[in-house]
Each structure stands twice: as structure tokens, then as C-alpha cells.
Design a protein around this motif. Structure first.
Motif, PDB file in Angstrom:
ATOM      1  N   GLU A   1       0.975 -15.254 -34.362  1.00 45.77           N
ATOM      2  CA  GLU A   1       0.024 -16.072 -35.175  1.00 45.77           C
ATOM      3  C   GLU A   1       0.622 -17.448 -35.968  1.00 45.77           C
ATOM      4  O   GLU A   1       0.120 -18.428 -36.018  1.00 45.77           O
ATOM      5  CB  GLU A   1      -0.590 -15.151 -36.242  1.00 45.77           C
ATOM      6  CG  GLU A   1      -1.653 -15.758 -37.277  1.00 45.77           C
ATOM      7  CD  GLU A   1      -2.344 -14.668 -38.206  1.00 45.77           C
ATOM      8  OE1 GLU A   1      -2.720 -15.111 -39.291  1.00 45.77           O
ATOM      9  OE2 GLU A   1      -2.515 -13.761 -37.783  1.00 45.77           O
ATOM     10  N   PRO A   2       2.066 -17.393 -36.466  1.00 41.99           N
ATOM     11  CA  PRO A   2       2.632 -18.258 -37.066  1.00 41.99           C
ATOM     12  C   PRO A   2       2.973 -19.421 -36.185  1.00 41.99           C
ATOM     13  O   PRO A   2       3.214 -20.358 -36.777  1.00 41.99           O
ATOM     14  CB  PRO A   2       3.982 -17.715 -37.445  1.00 41.99           C
ATOM     15  CG  PRO A   2       3.937 -15.994 -37.913  1.00 41.99           C
ATOM     16  CD  PRO A   2       2.825 -15.830 -36.527  1.00 41.99           C
TER      17      PRO A   2
ATOM     18  N   ARG B   1      -5.926 -10.479 -36.447  1.00 43.43           N
ATOM     19  CA  ARG B   1      -7.375 -10.798 -36.199  1.00 43.43           C
ATOM     20  C   ARG B   1      -7.312 -12.532 -35.636  1.00 43.43           C
ATOM     21  O   ARG B   1      -8.178 -12.836 -34.650  1.00 43.43           O
ATOM     22  CB  ARG B   1      -8.040 -10.994 -37.731  1.00 43.43           C
ATOM     23  CG  ARG B   1      -9.431 -11.523 -37.639  1.00 43.43           C
ATOM     24  CD  ARG B   1      -9.940 -11.592 -39.052  1.00 43.43           C
ATOM     25  NE  ARG B   1      -9.957  -9.978 -39.759  1.00 43.43           N
ATOM     26  CZ  ARG B   1     -11.271  -9.685 -39.690  1.00 43.43           C
ATOM     27  NH1 ARG B   1     -12.246  -9.974 -39.018  1.00 43.43           N
ATOM     28  NH2 ARG B   1     -11.259  -8.103 -40.197  1.00 43.43           N
ATOM     29  N   VAL B   2      -6.471 -13.300 -36.253  1.00 42.68           N
ATOM     30  CA  VAL B   2      -6.326 -14.559 -35.706  1.00 42.68           C
ATOM     31  C   VAL B   2      -6.098 -14.687 -34.210  1.00 42.68           C
ATOM     32  O   VAL B   2      -6.631 -15.439 -33.393  1.00 42.68           O
ATOM     33  CB  VAL B   2      -5.557 -15.313 -36.623  1.00 42.68           C
ATOM     34  CG1 VAL B   2      -4.986 -16.608 -35.811  1.00 42.68           C
ATOM     35  CG2 VAL B   2      -5.792 -15.507 -37.914  1.00 42.68           C
TER      36      VAL B   2
ATOM     37  N   LEU C   1      16.033 -11.804 -37.206  1.00 43.23           N
ATOM     38  CA  LEU C   1      15.800 -12.717 -35.844  1.00 43.23           C
ATOM     39  C   LEU C   1      14.366 -12.442 -35.548  1.00 43.23           C
ATOM     40  O   LEU C   1      14.080 -11.257 -35.002  1.00 43.23           O
ATOM     41  CB  LEU C   1      16.965 -12.373 -35.048  1.00 43.23           C
ATOM     42  CG  LEU C   1      18.283 -12.539 -35.394  1.00 43.23           C
ATOM     43  CD1 LEU C   1      19.208 -12.095 -34.355  1.00 43.23           C
ATOM     44  CD2 LEU C   1      18.640 -13.859 -36.247  1.00 43.23           C
ATOM     45  N   PHE C   2      13.604 -13.630 -35.456  1.00 40.13           N
ATOM     46  CA  PHE C   2      12.308 -13.420 -34.971  1.00 40.13           C
ATOM     47  C   PHE C   2      11.911 -14.283 -33.542  1.00 40.13           C
ATOM     48  O   PHE C   2      12.354 -15.489 -33.598  1.00 40.13           O
ATOM     49  CB  PHE C   2      11.460 -14.244 -35.864  1.00 40.13           C
ATOM     50  CG  PHE C   2       9.970 -14.307 -35.709  1.00 40.13           C
ATOM     51  CD1 PHE C   2       9.132 -12.936 -35.774  1.00 40.13           C
ATOM     52  CD2 PHE C   2       9.292 -15.243 -35.296  1.00 40.13           C
ATOM     53  CE1 PHE C   2       7.713 -13.053 -35.311  1.00 40.13           C
ATOM     54  CE2 PHE C   2       7.880 -15.484 -34.961  1.00 40.13           C
ATOM     55  CZ  PHE C   2       7.121 -13.934 -35.110  1.00 40.13           C
ATOM     56  N   ARG C   3      11.724 -13.545 -32.593  1.00 38.27           N
ATOM     57  CA  ARG C   3      11.709 -14.001 -31.096  1.00 38.27           C
ATOM     58  C   ARG C   3      12.894 -14.966 -30.769  1.00 38.27           C
ATOM     59  O   ARG C   3      12.857 -16.110 -30.385  1.00 38.27           O
ATOM     60  CB  ARG C   3      10.412 -14.949 -31.334  1.00 38.27           C
ATOM     61  CG  ARG C   3       9.109 -14.367 -31.565  1.00 38.27           C
ATOM     62  CD  ARG C   3       8.823 -13.373 -30.718  1.00 38.27           C
ATOM     63  NE  ARG C   3       7.524 -12.917 -30.819  1.00 38.27           N
ATOM     64  CZ  ARG C   3       7.152 -11.379 -30.651  1.00 38.27           C
ATOM     65  NH1 ARG C   3       7.737 -10.700 -30.196  1.00 38.27           N
ATOM     66  NH2 ARG C   3       5.855 -11.169 -30.901  1.00 38.27           N
TER      67      ARG C   3
END
Length: 222
Positions: free
Chosen positions: A101-102, A131-132, A11-13
Motif C-alpha cells: 500500500e505505501p 483494503r486499498v 528493514l522493509f522490502r
């Protein structure tokens, strides 16, 4: 889900999604954590949780008043905390902005959010681990006009050009020295080879004269 639609179990965020589906429970008891901090000699801390709002602030204040939380607390949190009534024990900190980043936010909206925080006397604290993300945060601060109240959280990957820009903007860095010890082997395996020299480069920040502070980032670190 993966490309075939199968659930991966990751589960992402998904905090808000989970909160809507789990049974409602009482807020966590802060007393045990406060006692542990007191044993370490900690008399104050910063809560850097992104969605902390006025309701969460009220819970911190109630815990302080009943004696469960003897420490002073500085809250980052969301834009609503601009109206928080503060005192010597409960203070308002920078607005916390989480960068992934995504799924980076629209650039113009981010610049506007920074300007709004500055108008309320708050800095912005950017969670940036790649880095981004660090370049995106610095570009937004450049566009909005950085202040000494603004800060980068973690700044896990910091290439030389980012360090030079941070110094020029007068932004502070709060990072986690212990992560190099706790996760160094993982970084060696998983971080792209071109970024490894720039991972938690504390001496580079110090050599550049950037204001640098250390944080524990609990509960994610020891």
C-alpha cells in the motif's frame, strides 16, 4: 530511518539491498524441508515467492533430479518464467505480483503486466492484505480483463463490495484460515475497527460462491 535520520533497525522490502551486502552463500538445502513435507503427506506445493526466476527454477529442477525434492512444484515468480520449459514435476503457475500500500506501482504499468502474463497463458496472483490493495488489484484486473486463472493471495481485508467484484470477475481467492487462530489477538488490537469485520471473512467468500482455497503461506504461518 526515522524522521530524525536515526536507524530504526527495521528493514522493509530490503531483500535485494541485503543480498548485495552479505557474503555469497550456497543456495539453501531443500532436502530437509522436503522430508518434513513428505512426512505430512504433501506430494506437491506452489512456490509463491515473488522474485523466483529462471535461475531459481533451475535450482528446483536440480533438487528434483538428485532426489532432494520428491514433490511436484508449481512456480509463480516473475515474468521470465513465461519461457520456462515445464514438465509433469515442474510447472509454471501464475505471475506473482506483490502490492504494498505505501508503494503501489503505476496503474497503467500494472495493467500492461497483467495483459502480458495473459498473453503467455499465465494468470496473475496478487498479494493483497489491505483494503486499498484489494481494490487496487481488482481495478487493474478489471481494466486488463480478468480470467479464471487470476487469483488473490490472502485477501486479508475483503469488504462486501470487493467480494461482489471478485465474484463478477470470476477471480479465485487463496487465503490462510489458520491466520485467524494464530494472529487473531493481534488483528483485534492492530486492525482498524472499521476493517475488523472484513478480516479473513471466509464464510462471506463461500456465501458469495467465490472459488476459495486454503494455503499454508509457510514459513509465515504454522
Amino acid at each position: 530511518r526515522d524522521g530524525a535520520g536515526r536507524a530504526t533497525g527495521r528493514l522493509f522490502r530490503a531483500d535485494a539491498w541485503l543480498r548485495e551486502r552479505l557474503p555469497r552463500r550456497a543456495p539453501p538445502d531443500l532436502a530437509a524441508a522436503a522430508r518434513q513435507l513428505a512426512r505430512f503427506g504433501v506430494t506437491g506445493f506452489t512456490d509463491a515467492t515473488v522474485p523466483t526466476d529462471l535461475a531459481q527454477a533451475a535450482r528446483f529442477r536440480a533438487a528434483q533430479r538428485c532426489g532432494d525434492l520428491p514433490q511436484r512444484v508449481r512456480l509463480m515468480g516473475d515474468a521470465t518464467l513465461a519461457t520456462l520449459a515445464t514438465d509433469e514435476r515442474l510447472a509454471r503457475g501464475a505471475r506473482k505480483i506483490l502490492l504494498d500500500e505505501p508503494a503501489l506501482p503505476p496503474f497503467d504499468a500494472l495493467v500492461a503486466a497483467i495483459a502480458e502474463a495473459h498473453a503467455h497463458g499465465r494468470g496473475c496472483a496478487f498479494h493483497c492484505a489491505t483494503r486499498v490493495e484489494i481494490h487496487f488489484a481488482l481495478a487493474a484486473l478489471e481494466a486488463a480483463g480478468a480470467t479464471p486463472r487470476d487469483r488473490l493471495e490472502h485477501a486479508s481485508v475483503a469488504p462486501p463490495e470487493a467480494i461482489a467484484q471478485v465474484r463478477r470477475l470470476g477471480v479465485r481467492v487463496v487465503t490462510q484460515p489458520h491466520f485467524a487462530c494464530e494472529r487473531g489477538d493481534d488483528y483485534h488490537r492492530e486492525v482498524e475497527h472499521g476493517d475488523q469485520a472484513d478480516v479473513y471473512s471466509l464464510s462471506s467468500w463461500l456465501a458469495a460462491g467465490v472459488p476459495l482455497a486454503g494455503g499454508g503461506d509457510g514459513p509465515y504461518g504454522g
